[in-house]
Design an enzyme around this catalytic site. Sequence first.
Site, PDB file in Angstrom:
ATOM      1  N   SER A  85       0.789  -1.234   0.000  1.00  0.00           N
ATOM      2  CA  SER A  85       0.000   0.000   0.000  1.00  0.00           C
ATOM      3  C   SER A  85       0.818   1.279   0.000  1.00  0.00           C
ATOM      4  O   SER A  85       0.237   2.370  -0.104  1.00  0.00           O
ATOM      5  CB  SER A  85      -0.964   0.001   1.182  1.00  0.00           C
TER       6      SER A  85
ATOM      7  N   TYR B 124     -10.876   2.251   5.050  1.00  0.00           N
ATOM      8  CA  TYR B 124      -9.759   1.963   4.147  1.00  0.00           C
ATOM      9  C   TYR B 124     -10.183   0.935   3.104  1.00  0.00           C
ATOM     10  O   TYR B 124     -10.564  -0.185   3.443  1.00  0.00           O
ATOM     11  CB  TYR B 124      -8.601   1.438   4.980  1.00  0.00           C
ATOM     12  N   SER B 125     -10.124   1.298   1.838  1.00  0.00           N
ATOM     13  CA  SER B 125     -10.579   0.411   0.768  1.00  0.00           C
ATOM     14  C   SER B 125      -9.674   0.527  -0.449  1.00  0.00           C
ATOM     15  O   SER B 125      -9.483   1.616  -0.999  1.00  0.00           O
ATOM     16  CB  SER B 125     -12.019   0.761   0.361  1.00  0.00           C
ATOM     17  N   ASN B 126      -9.116  -0.600  -0.882  1.00  0.00           N
ATOM     18  CA  ASN B 126      -8.248  -0.607  -2.061  1.00  0.00           C
ATOM     19  C   ASN B 126      -8.996  -0.183  -3.321  1.00  0.00           C
ATOM     20  O   ASN B 126      -8.392   0.329  -4.269  1.00  0.00           O
ATOM     21  CB  ASN B 126      -7.657  -2.006  -2.251  1.00  0.00           C
TER      22      ASN B 126
ATOM     23  N   GLY C 278       3.006  -0.800   4.048  1.00  0.00           N
ATOM     24  CA  GLY C 278       2.254  -1.638   3.134  1.00  0.00           C
ATOM     25  C   GLY C 278       2.707  -3.076   3.116  1.00  0.00           C
ATOM     26  O   GLY C 278       3.767  -3.421   3.647  1.00  0.00           O
TER      27      GLY C 278
END
Length: 432
Positions: A123, A230-232, A370
């Site tokens: 991340s 939190y979202s990809n 990340g």
Amino acid sequence: MNRSAAAKLRSKTYENKIVPDGGNRVRMRVFRRVGATALAAALLAGAATTGVASADSTAVPTAAAGQDRPELQAAVQAFIDAGFAGMQVRVNDQQGEWVGSAGVRKLGQAAKPPTNGRFPVGSVTKTFTATLVLQLVAEGKIELDESVADHLPELGLDRRITVRMLLQHTSGLFNYAGGEAYDNGTYVPGLPATGQEWLDNRFRSYRPEELVRFALSKPPRFEPGTDQNYSNTNYTLALLMIEKVTGRSYAEEMQRRILRPLGLRGTMVPGDRTQIPGPHAHGYYRYQDAGQWKVVDITRQNLSLLAGAGDMISTTQDLHTFISALNGGKLLPAPLLAEMRKPLGKLGYGFGLFVQDLGPNCGTVYQHNGSPPHGFGALMYSSPDGKRTLTASVTWVDEATRGPAKDFSTLVDRLVKEVFCGAQAEEAKPAQ
């Protein structure tokens, strides 16, 4: 806001807006699969004594060669003593540059991780993506408060979702990699990103639009702009928006705007490439098969599962150069950099950056850590002026979701405070 107004913002200070960043909670999620298991400790027991952290004088400037930084060496070695496989660290501060490594490059071998090795940054990719989006904002090609649907009408997005919401994780969109636990107590799984199902499909290729459409097939976590999660999916959407606005691929734009200008030769957007080129350490996954525990080398994995959100490969040197240039004002106009670094909500998240207060005598740092699905972790920390940085990579034997995240967080906290706290860390404090 119209486009002419957006252009004026280049010479005008942005309004500070903050969205909840689940700071500690998110960081725990990022590394929740760290596996310092009993087996890992046993496998690494012999390596822990031979893989002692030390400065690598062949990989640092003359001014830094031979530096004796026992406090840093001890903080790095602590990861290995806890059962992690290997670690490489780079610190830049008023004393110059120090690099060190500990543990092993590969299980069963004595060689330490290379201090110039490449690794998946997970991340940390989000900071690069956010920077690229903000460069387009500075050029008037994108507006922070416009609807993302204006650029990607084919996806049928909720028109209330803005570019700002993507970057701050306030869109409410389902997280395709990991799934979502809803307030009503239900859990909706995402694409295979953990466990045996991921292991069996770790070479599968995903297209960014495929990831987004999967996310859009699931109910949103909340109404746009009403909360933070939190979202990809947010950053994969940002990738698609970058490609639509520029007419070039995300990889080409990253190379043209950030990697080439900064000379980041060790950094890449791998696409479907599963091998890490050049020197690198190895990551592992531990699983049970017919009652027997097995460990498999998972260094090769297809990172397209995290397109734009966690798919880049880099080095500690390149991460230092990037985060130092970003906070030093070399990549964005001052007003946009200021807005990028404003923490929002429960996450303490700006645009692709966590804002972390380390407490008295330490000050504020801007960071993003990340991890790809398994086996690797990356650290990237910087003082507000970019002159003091910590960049690192750690490898481990991963046991799905049962790793001791608490131990990992404690070890990272110790290392970060060795770098940014104390009498010599005054520049880590934000300007008054």
